[in-house]
Design a protein around this motif. Structure first.
Motif, PDB file in Angstrom:
ATOM      1  N   ALA A  12      -5.250  -9.882   3.392  1.00  0.00           N
ATOM      2  CA  ALA A  12      -4.379  -8.087   2.480  1.00  0.00           C
ATOM      3  C   ALA A  12      -4.641  -7.127   1.935  1.00  0.00           C
ATOM      4  CB  ALA A  12      -2.866  -8.791   2.149  1.00  0.00           C
ATOM      5  N   ALA A  13      -5.499  -7.443   1.156  1.00  0.00           N
ATOM      6  CA  ALA A  13      -6.454  -6.406  -0.044  1.00  0.00           C
ATOM      7  C   ALA A  13      -6.513  -5.540   0.807  1.00  0.00           C
ATOM      8  CB  ALA A  13      -6.796  -7.205  -1.026  1.00  0.00           C
ATOM      9  N   LEU A  14      -7.515  -6.391   1.590  1.00  0.00           N
ATOM     10  CA  LEU A  14      -8.659  -5.436   2.441  1.00  0.00           C
ATOM     11  C   LEU A  14      -8.274  -4.424   2.988  1.00  0.00           C
ATOM     12  CD1 LEU A  14     -11.105  -7.753   3.582  1.00  0.00           C
ATOM     13  CD2 LEU A  14     -11.300  -5.751   1.590  1.00  0.00           C
ATOM     14  N   ALA A  15      -6.633  -4.994   3.828  1.00  0.00           N
ATOM     15  CA  ALA A  15      -5.512  -3.841   4.586  1.00  0.00           C
ATOM     16  C   ALA A  15      -5.583  -2.768   3.956  1.00  0.00           C
ATOM     17  CB  ALA A  15      -5.071  -4.924   5.406  1.00  0.00           C
ATOM     18  N   LEU A  16      -4.722  -3.462   3.231  1.00  0.00           N
ATOM     19  CA  LEU A  16      -4.158  -1.993   1.578  1.00  0.00           C
ATOM     20  C   LEU A  16      -5.692  -1.052   1.260  1.00  0.00           C
ATOM     21  CD1 LEU A  16      -1.553  -0.892  -0.113  1.00  0.00           C
ATOM     22  CD2 LEU A  16      -2.576  -2.802  -1.395  1.00  0.00           C
ATOM     23  N   ALA A  17      -6.283  -1.864   0.963  1.00  0.00           N
ATOM     24  CA  ALA A  17      -7.163  -0.406   1.229  1.00  0.00           C
ATOM     25  C   ALA A  17      -7.672   0.395   2.539  1.00  0.00           C
ATOM     26  CB  ALA A  17      -8.744  -1.487   0.219  1.00  0.00           C
ATOM     27  N   ALA A  18      -7.913  -0.140   3.257  1.00  0.00           N
ATOM     28  CA  ALA A  18      -7.950   0.125   4.387  1.00  0.00           C
ATOM     29  C   ALA A  18      -6.692   1.087   4.606  1.00  0.00           C
ATOM     30  CB  ALA A  18      -8.038  -0.679   5.754  1.00  0.00           C
ATOM     31  N   PRO A  23      -6.546   5.225   2.222  1.00  0.00           N
ATOM     32  CA  PRO A  23      -7.492   6.891   3.109  1.00  0.00           C
ATOM     33  C   PRO A  23      -6.744   7.713   4.524  1.00  0.00           C
ATOM     34  CG  PRO A  23      -8.548   4.808   3.293  1.00  0.00           C
ATOM     35  CD  PRO A  23      -7.635   4.649   2.602  1.00  0.00           C
ATOM     36  N   VAL A  24      -5.733   6.386   4.826  1.00  0.00           N
ATOM     37  CA  VAL A  24      -5.511   6.746   6.293  1.00  0.00           C
ATOM     38  C   VAL A  24      -3.848   7.702   6.297  1.00  0.00           C
ATOM     39  CG1 VAL A  24      -4.189   6.260   8.340  1.00  0.00           C
ATOM     40  CG2 VAL A  24      -6.124   5.218   7.702  1.00  0.00           C
ATOM     41  N   VAL A  25      -3.028   6.909   5.275  1.00  0.00           N
ATOM     42  CA  VAL A  25      -2.165   8.192   4.468  1.00  0.00           C
ATOM     43  C   VAL A  25      -2.010   9.172   3.971  1.00  0.00           C
ATOM     44  CG1 VAL A  25      -0.713   8.337   2.455  1.00  0.00           C
ATOM     45  CG2 VAL A  25      -0.606   6.051   3.870  1.00  0.00           C
ATOM     46  N   TRP A  26      -3.921   9.174   3.393  1.00  0.00           N
ATOM     47  CA  TRP A  26      -4.359  10.545   3.002  1.00  0.00           C
ATOM     48  C   TRP A  26      -4.495  11.711   3.894  1.00  0.00           C
ATOM     49  CZ3 TRP A  26      -8.464   8.878  -1.564  1.00  0.00           C
ATOM     50  CH2 TRP A  26      -7.315   8.096  -2.545  1.00  0.00           C
ATOM     51  N   LEU A  27      -4.971  11.208   5.336  1.00  0.00           N
ATOM     52  CA  LEU A  27      -5.371  12.703   6.029  1.00  0.00           C
ATOM     53  C   LEU A  27      -4.182  12.644   7.054  1.00  0.00           C
ATOM     54  CD1 LEU A  27      -8.455   9.700   7.455  1.00  0.00           C
ATOM     55  CD2 LEU A  27      -7.923  12.150   5.635  1.00  0.00           C
TER      56      LEU A  27
END
Length: 433
Positions: free
Chosen positions: A9-15, A18-22
């Motif tokens: 879940a932490a890795l999913a949040l980290a991924a 940057p998607v949100v920023w794009l």
């Protein structure tokens, strides 16, 4: 019970960040966190609750300090969904478990068994109480956990490193009983076994004159050592027994020798008993001569730890004689501290030596002898050697004092202790006490 996010879940949040920023449209900063939190909750509640998972712990009950054994976890999933289960057990580090956790995939309605090896590093009674059960969702994002009360008990008994030395003495005693070395029983109060022709070296006092007259040649009586004698072990657990020799407490070396002595005595047809003491009597094992006595002695000793108090020899000896009035071979495991011997042990010894054969056993520290014998390359080496000489001389004076009182003394390093105690017992037995 709130779900707990996993590393995935932490890795999913980290991924997601940057998607949100794009994304061209404005997105609140907490949106990725909220999305992952929802996924974690949904994932965690798609599997059965942890309290619905059946878990059993199987302990061996008793294990020796120098042995290995297995602990078993049995996990049952009574639900209609497969589940990923992790268990974490409350095991003391001294039990030497290769791991305290296990992760299992348990099918719907299925069972899984997991075993781990235990190599205990300390004696005593261990009572693991709780076990944590954790279930993980199918996406691996969320999990739930619950503690389970599973009271257990395992006894770690003293190690028996000198078993081979004891067996060697048992075989030797059998040879004696068969008369092949009956000469060792010369002069003792032994039981008659048979007549045989005289050979050079036989004790002339054992010539049977009526049989000699009838046969026309010298005939001697052969004997075997008496059986059903009583060997009473007095185990000192006072402060002096706490000293380390080869990184092991003196008390543990003594317990190993006690087990060796009991093995030899039982297999020789004698009875053994135990009284452990410090400032007061701490454990008593009644006199028995069956094969189960070794287990009783081991069980009585397993939880004994050295007491940081002076041993009361007088109280212990009076208690021993009151409980075991029969004539016995008394084997006292203690330490040859000069002050303790002079001020406490010697005044109390007449209680024992009036009617019993007494053997005093102590553990000698080879490190002190090595310090005495090491070449002196520096001034510190010379001081150390002088101190070692002083300690060993005081020890020898204490042993000599006991010998003058009619006591047999065994003062040996750990690797030789059990064998020397067994030899002393067999010699006393051969002489009839």
């Amino acid at each position: 019970m709130l779900p707990v996010p996993t590393q995935r879940a932490a890795l999913a949040l980290a991924a997601l960040v940057p998607v949100v920023w794009l994304v061209p449209a404005p997105v609140p900063w907490w949106a990725p966190v909220a999305l992952v939190a929802v996924l974690v909750a949904v994932d965690a509640y798609r599997v059965p609750a942890p309290w619905r998972i059946g878990v059993e712990r199987e302990l061996p009950g008793v294990v020796g300090l120098d042995a290995t054994t297995e602990l078993t976890w049995r996990v049952h999933n009574p639900t209609a969904r497969p589940v990923a289960v992790a268990v974490a057990d409350e095991l003391a580090p001294s039990l030497g478990a290769e791991r305290r956790r296990a992760s299992l995939q348990v099918p719907a309605g299925g069972r899984r068994v997991e075993r781990v090896t235990l190599r205990p590093a300390r004696r005593g009674t261990f009572r693991p109480e709780r076990l944590t059960v954790r279930v993980t969702g199918p996406l691996g994002l969320g999990r739930r956990q619950a503690e389970r009360s599973l009271p257990g008990r395992i006894e770690v008994h003293p190690g028996f490193r000198s078993r081979a030395a004891a067996e060697l003495r048992v075989r030797r005693q059998r040879i004696l009983d068969e008369g092949l070395r009956a000469i060792r029983a010369r002069g003792g109060s032994s039981q008659f076994e048979a007549l045989r022709e005289y050979v050079e070296g036989d004790d002339v006092r054992r010539i049977d004159w009526p049989a000699t007259a009838r046969s026309g040649h010298a005939v001697v009586r052969t004997y075997r050592a008496e059986r059903n004698q009583q060997v009473l072990v007095l185990l000192d657990t006072g402060r002096l027994s706490a000293g380390l020799v080869e990184d092991v407490p003196r008390l543990d070396h003594a317990m190993d020798a006690v087990l060796a002595l009991a093995t030899i005595a039982t297999r020789s047809g004698d009875r053994t008993a135990l009284l452990a003491f410090g400032a007061s009597v701490r454990a008593v094992v009644p006199s028995r001569g069956d094969q189960g006595q070794l287990r009783r002695l081991s069980s009585a000793m397993h939880a004994l730890e050295p007491e940081l108090v002076e041993s009361d020899y007088g109280e212990a000896f009076r208690g021993a004689l009151a409980r075991f009035p029969r004539q016995s071979t008394l084997v006292l495991f203690t330490e040859l501290g000069a002050e303790a011997v002079q001020e406490q042990l010697v005044p109390a010894l007449p209680l024992l030596t009036r009617a019993h054969a007494v053997v005093v056993v102590a553990v000698r520290d080879p490190a002190v002898e090595a310090l005495r014998d090491a070449p002196a390359e520096h001034a510190g080496d010379a001081y150390g050697a002088a101190a070692a000489v002083s300690v060993l001389a005081a020890r020898e004076r204490a042993a000599d004092h006991l010998r003058r009182l009619g006591v047999r003394v065994v003062d040996a390093v750990p690797g030789e202790l059990a064998g020397r105690v067994g030899d002393a017992y067999l010699e006393v037995k051969a002489r009839g006490g």
